[in-house]
Design an enzyme around this catalytic site. Structure first.
Site, PDB file in Angstrom:
ATOM      1  N   HIS A 170       4.772  43.550 -88.418  1.00 36.35           N
ATOM      2  CA  HIS A 170       6.055  44.148 -88.822  1.00 36.35           C
ATOM      3  C   HIS A 170       5.987  45.672 -88.906  1.00 36.35           C
ATOM      4  CE1 HIS A 170       7.796  40.277 -89.445  1.00 36.35           C
ATOM      5  NE2 HIS A 170       6.954  39.936 -90.400  1.00 36.35           N
TER       6      HIS A 170
ATOM      7  N   ASP B 258       3.625  34.234 -84.864  1.00 32.76           N
ATOM      8  CA  ASP B 258       4.006  34.223 -86.286  1.00 32.76           C
ATOM      9  C   ASP B 258       5.463  33.736 -86.383  1.00 32.76           C
ATOM     10  OD1 ASP B 258       3.146  35.720 -89.121  1.00 32.76           O
ATOM     11  OD2 ASP B 258       5.314  35.766 -88.766  1.00 32.76           O
TER      12      ASP B 258
ATOM     13  N   HIS C 236       7.848  34.924 -88.073  1.00 33.39           N
ATOM     14  CA  HIS C 236       8.812  36.028 -88.108  1.00 33.39           C
ATOM     15  C   HIS C 236       8.728  36.869 -86.835  1.00 33.39           C
ATOM     16  CE1 HIS C 236       7.765  35.136 -92.381  1.00 33.39           C
ATOM     17  NE2 HIS C 236       9.069  35.241 -92.545  1.00 33.39           N
TER      18      HIS C 236
HETATM   19  C1  SP5 Z   1       3.421  38.960 -91.860  1.00 33.56           C
HETATM   20  C2  SP5 Z   1       4.584  38.173 -92.385  1.00 33.56           C
HETATM   21  O1  SP5 Z   1       4.630  36.959 -92.191  1.00 33.56           O
HETATM   22  N1  SP5 Z   1       5.499  38.832 -93.115  1.00 33.56           N
HETATM   23  C3  SP5 Z   1       6.641  38.162 -93.626  1.00 33.56           C
HETATM   24  C4  SP5 Z   1       7.473  38.994 -94.552  1.00 33.56           C
HETATM   25  C5  SP5 Z   1       8.666  38.228 -94.970  1.00 33.56           C
HETATM   26  N2  SP5 Z   1       9.381  38.796 -96.067  1.00 33.56           N
HETATM   27  C6  SP5 Z   1      10.547  37.998 -96.306  1.00 33.56           C
HETATM   28  C7  SP5 Z   1      11.180  38.230 -97.604  1.00 33.56           C
HETATM   29  C8  SP5 Z   1      12.390  37.294 -97.745  1.00 33.56           C
HETATM   30  C9  SP5 Z   1      11.948  35.999 -98.322  1.00 33.56           C
HETATM   31  N3  SP5 Z   1      12.902  34.951 -98.271  1.00 33.56           N
HETATM   32  C10 SP5 Z   1      12.333  33.847 -99.004  1.00 33.56           C
HETATM   33  C11 SP5 Z   1      12.981  32.528 -98.818  1.00 33.56           C
HETATM   34  C12 SP5 Z   1      12.242  31.529 -99.693  1.00 33.56           C
HETATM   35  N4  SP5 Z   1      12.811  30.230 -99.580  1.00 33.56           N
HETATM   36 ZN    ZN Z   2       5.421  35.780 -90.733  1.00 31.98          ZN
END
Ligand code: SP5
Ligand code: ZN
Length: 345
Positions: free
Chosen positions: A166, A200, A202
């Site tokens: 990211h 990944d 994301h």
């Molecule tokens: C490296 C990596 O996988 N980073 C991921 C960062 C994600 N941050 C997301 C924050 C929003 C979280 N939403 C949570 C939903 C829980 N059900």
């Molecule tokens: Zn991730």
């Protein structure tokens, strides 16, 4: 198989992150993740734990802006010096901005908090005292894997923490500060053609941004559709590169509840694209948060799924730098990684 790993990550353990709705939660990207993976690797007879080599700052600032790296290096010390409450209980604090640059990025602010809102994209990239040293060690693990791909023509695993995909040229986000996979891919690109595949959960927004206008590194990301998932603003199917890089980036945004079958169908398309590019090296951004039951994901990839994913990627027959990214179902993380790596040994 060589596993590049450093203990430097351990003290990078911010006491919280901030979730949607302003909720303070435990830091999901925690040292326990590494312990689970190490425990699983130590049960095998093929994992060879190895210290990373120090590659210095040059391969990092070949990918990241020097002023951004300088910010990462000094932010915590400056934050500590600026706030007596933080100095009184540093272990309960993490450095995060509360104001963001949004679409105004014409000049780098001079103040510490101004810089933070300029260089950080969300509330999960918390900086603590140990962060900078951990990010350097993490990047050195990725570079060590890249170097092994080049000189030994083999595949190895960089057990990177913090993760990287990211982080962009001049920004941190999503637990990532230095883009380990991009640093490795850029280093390898001086030796030959490189494909970077990001599995990944994301979208690999940092990697996409870094290579978007380049045609010597093919970048592909398979992920939860940003239409509903973090990082929300990037990772869509119509983003395919720009300028000389047009056609050299590909996103596979997938729906909620994607299972092994749906995932493998996208993977097969990605692998065909990689074959057509005929690279000499592969960098694999390896997140395990596609796993069924991952607290940050919505997919249902199973352990069998990871085995099949590993097999199909291995069949490309390329020296592969396997770079650890996300994955937060800690109890299953060790087995899942070993299941995937076993296909490469
Ligand atoms: C490296 C990596 O996988 N980073 C991921 C960062 C994600 N941050 C997301 C924050 C929003 C979280 N939403 C949570 C939903 C829980 N059900
Ligand atoms: Zn991730």
């Amino acid at each position: 198989m060589k596993i590049f790993y450093s203990e430097e990550h351990r003290k990078h353990y911010p006491p919280f992150e901030v979730f949607d709705g302003g909720k303070r939660v435990q830091y999901y990207e925690n040292p326990d993740r590494m312990d689970r993976i190490l425990a699983a690797l130590k049960k095998t007879d093929w994992a060879e734990l190895t210290d990373p080599k120090d590659f210095g700052i040059d391969p990092i600032i070949a990918v990241h802006d020097g002023d951004y790296v300088q910010f990462l290096a000094s932010a915590w010390t400056e934050w500590l010096a600026s706030d007596p409450q933080v100095a009184a209980s540093p272990e309960q604090n993490a450095f995060l901005p509360a104001t963001f640059a949004l679409r105004r990025k014409t000049r780098i602010p001079s103040s510490l908090l101004g810089k933070a809102g300029y260089y950080i994209m969300d509330l999960s990239a918390c900086i603590v005292e140990a962060t900078y040293k951990a990010t350097l060690a993490s990047a050195n693990c990725a570079l060590s894997a890249a170097s092994s791909s080049f000189s030994l023509h083999n595949s190895s695993f960089a057990l990177c923490r913090p993760p990287g995909h990211h982080a962009g040229r001049d920004y941190a986000g999503g637990y990532c500060f230095i883009n380990n996979a991009s640093v490795a891919a850029n280093w390898l690109s001086q030796k030959g053609r490189v494909a970077l595949l990001d599995i990944d959960y994301h979208a690999g927004n940092g990697t996409q941004d870094i290579f978007y206008e380049r045609n010597d590194v093919l970048t592909i990301s398979i992920h939860g559709d940003p239409d509903f998932e973090y990082p929300h603003y990037i990772g869509f199917a119509d983003e395919t590169g720009a300028g000389a890089g047009l056609g050299f980036h590909k996103n596979y945004p997938l729906p909620k509840d994607t299972d092994d079958t749906g995932y493998l169908a996208a993977l097969d398309e990605a692998l065909t694209m990689i074959r057509n590019f005929s690279p000499q090296y592969l960098v694999l951004s390896t997140g395990m948060d596609t796993f069924d039951g991952d607290p940050l994901g919505t997919f249902h990839v199973t352990q069998n799924g990871f085995s099949e994913i590993g097999k199909r990627i291995f069949d490309l027959n390329l020296p592969t730098a396997i770079i650890m990214e996300g994955g937060y179902a800690n109890e299953a993380l060790g087995n899942n990684i070993v299941t995937l790596l076993e296909r490469f040994k």
